[in-house]
Design an enzyme around this catalytic site. Structure first.
Site, PDB file in Angstrom:
ATOM      1  CG  ASP A 119      -1.862   1.163   1.572  1.00 49.84           C
ATOM      2  OD1 ASP A 119      -2.264   1.459   0.074  1.00 49.84           O
ATOM      3  OD2 ASP A 119      -1.626   1.907   2.598  1.00 49.84           O
ATOM      4  CG  ASP A 151      -1.621   7.612  -0.115  1.00 54.67           C
ATOM      5  OD1 ASP A 151      -0.521   8.106  -0.080  1.00 54.67           O
ATOM      6  OD2 ASP A 151      -2.460   7.590  -0.863  1.00 54.67           O
ATOM      7  CG  ASP A 173      -2.333   2.138   6.178  1.00 52.60           C
ATOM      8  OD1 ASP A 173      -2.332   1.902   5.098  1.00 52.60           O
ATOM      9  OD2 ASP A 173      -3.245   2.938   6.842  1.00 52.60           O
TER      10      ASP A 173
END
Length: 233
Positions: free
Chosen positions: A9, A11, A181
């Site tokens: 991922d 961001d 996240d």
């Protein structure tokens, strides 16, 4: 290490989007002539933006609508006579210029790209994410970038991961891992697609969802040791 395909991922995993987001928002508002009480306005924008991204991931709103609607709602809720389309354009332009790396991102990408292949998986805006990666200095370590905009489906939809792994030089489920996240997008997506996952959880949040990460880390410096331990199990 058993993994050779690392899907990251972008961001709030490799790039500190929250820091970049606030810098870009403040720059946008000042360009539109607003300079007072930006912190409170930004917090309202964040809540509206988050709700719209959840709606996008559920397939109930398009990304083109999202990009402008988040500003339209923020301005309307605060009685501000500002142009949401101009705000959207300025904000997106600024995002690629306000890139902040998460601690350890550069070293981690360098180490893993020497072992296998790194791909980026993101629901973000396609051309903006490419520009942000270029600005970050991580580009030399990244083999490909998969965006929901190009795919037509968003994380955690398995069709997004089918699209993503089709971009890799070589794909084997047991040799692939997602690092991200978000439990509801990255980890749940990995669960549904049948591959390993590493939950990047710097806030040490409790997992009260059905998503089950293979490993969990609080720092990017912990990723390689965690993957080696996972391979040894």
């Amino acid at each position: 290490m058993k993994h050779s395909l690392f899907l990251f991922d972008l961001d709030d995993t490799l790039l500190d989007f929250r820091a970049s987001e606030q810098l870009s928002f403040d720059r946008t508002m000042r360009a539109l002539g607003l300079s007072d009480e930006l912190e409170g306005l930004f917090q309202q924008y964040q809540a509206i933006n988050l709700a719209l991204w959840r709606a996008f991931e559920a397939g109930s709103v398009s990304k083109d609508v999202l990009k402008v609607e988040r500003f339209r709602r923020t301005f309307a809720d605060n009685g501000l006579d500002l142009d949401p389309e101009a705000a959207s354009r300025l904000y997106l332009e600024s995002l690629s210029e306000t890139v902040v790396l998460v601690d350890g991102a550069q070293r981690l990408c360098a180490e893993l790209s020497a072992i296998g292949e790194i791909g980026i998986i993101t629901n973000g805006v396609h051309h903006i994410q490419h520009r942000r990666i270029a600005s970050s200095g991580l580009g030399e370590h990244i083999a490909f970038v998969a965006t929901s905009e190009a795919c037509g489906h968003a994380k955690p939809d398995s069709r997004f991961f089918e699209y993503t792994t089709g971009m890799a030089r070589r794909f084997a489920r047991h040799e692939t891992i997602i690092v991200g996240d978000r439990l509801d997008a990255d980890i749940l997506g990995a669960n549904r697609f049948g591959i390993d996952s590493c939950w990047f959880n710097p806030g040490r949040l409790a997992n009260d969802t059905q998503a089950l990460p293979s490993v969990e880390v609080a720092s990017l410096h912990e990723v390689v040791p965690a993957l080696r331990a996972l391979a040894a199990d």
